[in-house]
Design a protein around this motif. Structure first.
Motif, mmCIF file in Angstrom:
data_model
loop_
_atom_site.group_PDB
_atom_site.id
_atom_site.type_symbol
_atom_site.label_atom_id
_atom_site.label_comp_id
_atom_site.label_asym_id
_atom_site.label_seq_id
_atom_site.Cartn_x
_atom_site.Cartn_y
_atom_site.Cartn_z
ATOM 1 N N VAL A 255 -2.389 -11.710 -0.621
ATOM 2 C CA VAL A 255 -1.453 -11.528 -0.944
ATOM 3 C C VAL A 255 -0.709 -10.972 -2.516
ATOM 4 C CG1 VAL A 255 0.577 -12.924 -0.993
ATOM 5 C CG2 VAL A 255 -1.479 -13.374 0.981
ATOM 6 N N MET A 256 -2.405 -11.438 -2.832
ATOM 7 C CA MET A 256 -1.620 -11.017 -4.945
ATOM 8 C C MET A 256 -1.877 -9.432 -4.550
ATOM 9 S SD MET A 256 -3.146 -13.974 -6.899
ATOM 10 C CE MET A 256 -3.565 -13.624 -8.270
ATOM 11 N N GLY A 257 -3.548 -8.952 -3.663
ATOM 12 C CA GLY A 257 -3.057 -7.317 -3.971
ATOM 13 C C GLY A 257 -1.822 -6.834 -3.289
ATOM 14 N N TYR A 258 -1.540 -7.389 -2.151
ATOM 15 C CA TYR A 258 -0.796 -6.737 -1.691
ATOM 16 C C TYR A 258 0.934 -6.532 -2.407
ATOM 17 C CZ TYR A 258 3.494 -5.594 1.237
ATOM 18 O OH TYR A 258 4.542 -5.669 2.296
ATOM 19 N N LEU A 259 1.311 -7.616 -2.954
ATOM 20 C CA LEU A 259 2.442 -7.651 -3.588
ATOM 21 C C LEU A 259 2.541 -6.880 -5.074
ATOM 22 C CD1 LEU A 259 2.973 -11.553 -3.645
ATOM 23 C CD2 LEU A 259 4.511 -9.740 -2.243
ATOM 24 N N ARG A 260 1.168 -6.642 -5.801
ATOM 25 C CA ARG A 260 0.582 -5.836 -7.122
ATOM 26 C C ARG A 260 1.178 -4.426 -6.604
ATOM 27 N NH1 ARG A 260 -3.230 -3.358 -7.842
ATOM 28 N NH2 ARG A 260 -4.688 -4.456 -6.207
ATOM 29 N N VAL A 261 0.708 -4.219 -5.473
ATOM 30 C CA VAL A 261 0.434 -2.716 -5.481
ATOM 31 C C VAL A 261 1.762 -2.114 -4.798
ATOM 32 C CG1 VAL A 261 -0.474 -1.104 -3.608
ATOM 33 C CG2 VAL A 261 -1.856 -2.302 -3.380
ATOM 34 N N LYS A 262 2.238 -2.990 -4.013
ATOM 35 C CA LYS A 262 4.186 -2.617 -3.928
ATOM 36 C C LYS A 262 4.913 -2.423 -4.794
ATOM 37 C CE LYS A 262 7.775 -4.473 -1.371
ATOM 38 N NZ LYS A 262 8.614 -5.735 -0.866
ATOM 39 N N ARG A 263 4.468 -3.414 -6.400
ATOM 40 C CA ARG A 263 4.966 -2.787 -7.343
ATOM 41 C C ARG A 263 4.994 -1.971 -8.337
ATOM 42 N NH1 ARG A 263 3.218 -3.880 -11.965
ATOM 43 N NH2 ARG A 263 1.613 -5.547 -11.220
ATOM 44 N N GLU A 264 3.018 -1.914 -8.602
ATOM 45 C CA GLU A 264 2.842 -0.428 -8.609
ATOM 46 C C GLU A 264 3.456 0.930 -8.043
ATOM 47 O OE1 GLU A 264 -1.328 -2.089 -10.893
ATOM 48 O OE2 GLU A 264 -1.291 -0.925 -8.784
ATOM 49 N N ARG A 265 3.394 1.060 -7.458
ATOM 50 C CA ARG A 265 4.282 1.971 -6.063
ATOM 51 C C ARG A 265 5.929 1.680 -6.706
ATOM 52 N NH1 ARG A 265 0.844 3.948 -3.685
ATOM 53 N NH2 ARG A 265 -1.054 3.001 -1.395
ATOM 54 N N GLN A 266 6.242 1.202 -6.747
ATOM 55 C CA GLN A 266 7.509 1.180 -7.094
ATOM 56 C C GLN A 266 8.144 1.641 -8.668
ATOM 57 O OE1 GLN A 266 9.989 -3.154 -6.770
ATOM 58 N NE2 GLN A 266 11.848 -2.281 -7.249
ATOM 59 N N ASP A 267 7.582 1.681 -9.191
ATOM 60 C CA ASP A 267 6.938 1.443 -11.153
ATOM 61 C C ASP A 267 6.313 3.150 -10.931
ATOM 62 O OD1 ASP A 267 8.577 -0.494 -11.727
ATOM 63 O OD2 ASP A 267 5.920 -1.384 -12.339
#
Length: 397
Positions: A31-43
């Motif tokens: 779950v943490m990995g998914y949320l991190r990847v999502k944030r990095e792609r947004q940035d």
């Protein structure tokens, strides 16, 4: 007797792999990995590491420390009531639902367990699945739980210092003046497997003096228990390694202080209460002190008048293979001075087969790096920079 201990130790080790926290921690990492990847792609429109990165940190960091912790617990004869293990697992799951992994510090999990046991002992309260373990409680205060808290706090401090700064995640945020600046976020889950002695079973004590931190004679059973330790920190005023290691040393010293106070609780139970209370308050104070200290510093990852600062490096990219580092400033590309991202990529296109950079490192020294560029490699060198806020949304952290 040695054969008995070996047999029961192997049984206790096997129970580690059926413990719910073991599998739940794997789920949390994903779950943490998914949320991190999502944030990095947004940035940045690209991720730095894949979604399994958090999972790779879960067990390796805690194995050796867990072994040392087991030796300390077994050597001291530290007996933990089974109700404490059940309560700590339940509190771990409840706190993890907030997705604030810093709340999985032993100060909150074991501290909450200590006060919960103190409250429930002697009370006529029926709790499903826990009632049998609660009925076995025979005293109001368990100094052994306070000592375990101190040892796990020391473990947390060591893990933060050794592991917390590795492969942090770059992020974008807005300053109070509305400018886009960079930051690094470290979020970790560590699983620390340790042998715990619980009352019950048919194992005799290996010596007359053992166990030390309990009252009276009792039989014990060794169990391999996974302790889940969480950590979270955002750094924007200095390099991640410096800030996170400093925070880890503070937690380590807090753990040493709590352990010393908790040991005194074996003879004076009030000291156990004081130790656990100090752990809860102290860990929270350290968290907010770190945030306030960070906010007082000027932003380290910000736009520069000359050159562009590296906020992140994509693994296996040309920048990674050229050993460029986070926090370094690229001042010249292929002989051309640059001031922003656009000029960086325009200079790169002057020579599509070769790249020569002039870099100002984190010590203020100039160094030169160069490398041939091959077909199929990352076309933007593989560095993450502070982007124009008009390009996409900004994550405030």
């Amino acid at each position: 007797m040695a054969q008995q201990w070996l047999f029961h130790g192997l049984v206790g080790l096997g129970k580690f792999f059926v413990h719910p926290i073991f599998y739940y921690s794997i789920f949390l990492c994903l779950v943490m990995g998914y949320l991190r990847v999502k944030r990095e792609r947004q940035d940045f429109h690209i991720r730095t590491y894949d979604g399994y990165q958090e999972l790779r940190f879960l067990l390796p960091g805690g194995l050796f420390i867990g072994l040392v912790l087991s030796l300390l617990i077994l050597g001291a004869g530290l007996v933990i009531p089974f109700a404490a293990l059940l309560a700590s697992a339940a509190i771990t799951v409840l706190l993890s639902l907030t997705l604030k992994v810093r709340l999985l510090s032993p100060a909150y999990v074991i501290g909450g367990t200590f006060f919960l046991l103190t409250f429930l002992e002697g009370r006529d309260i029926s709790i499903p699945f826990f009632q049998g373990a609660l009925d076995e409680l025979d005293q109001a205060i368990y100094p052994s739980v306070a000592i375990l808290l101190g040892l796990l706090l020391i473990t947390e401090g060591l893990l933060i210092s050794r592991n917390g700064y590795v492969r942090t995640s770059p992020a974008l945020m807005r300053s109070k003046r509305g400018l886009t600046v960079g930051a690094h976020i470290s979020k970790r889950l560590w699983l620390v497997p340790a042998f715990i002695l619980v009352p019950g079973g048919h194992l005799p004590a290996p010596a007359e003096w053992w166990p030390v931190f309990t009252l009276g004679e009792m039989h014990v059973t060794p169990l391999m228990v996974p302790f889940l330790i969480g950590f979270s920190q955002r750094v924007h005023g200095q390099l991640p390694k410096e800030s996170i290691q400093l925070n880890g040393r503070r937690v380590l010293w807090l753990g040493l202080l709590i352990t010393a106070c908790a040991i005194i609780g074996h003879w004076y139970p009030i000291a156990s209460i004081a130790a656990v209370s100090a752990a809860l308050i102290g860990r929270e104070v350290l968290h907010y002190y770190q945030k306030l200290s960070e906010d007082r510093l000027p932003f380290y990852f910000s736009r520069r008048q000359h050159g562009v600062m590296i906020l992140g490096i994509i693994p296996k990219s040309p920048a990674y293979k050229m050993a460029l580092q986070i926090g370094e400033i690229i001042t010249k590309v292929n002989g051309v001075y640059i001031r922003d991202e656009k000029e960086l990529y325009e200079a790169l296109q002057k020579n599509a087969a070769h790249c020569k950079l002039e870099v100002l490192d984190t010590n203020g020294q100039i160094r030169f790096v160069q490398r041939a560029l091959f077909e199929g490699e990352h076309h933007e060198l593989g560095v993450l920079l502070i982007q124009d806020p008009r390009r996409w949304d900004v994550e405030a952290g």
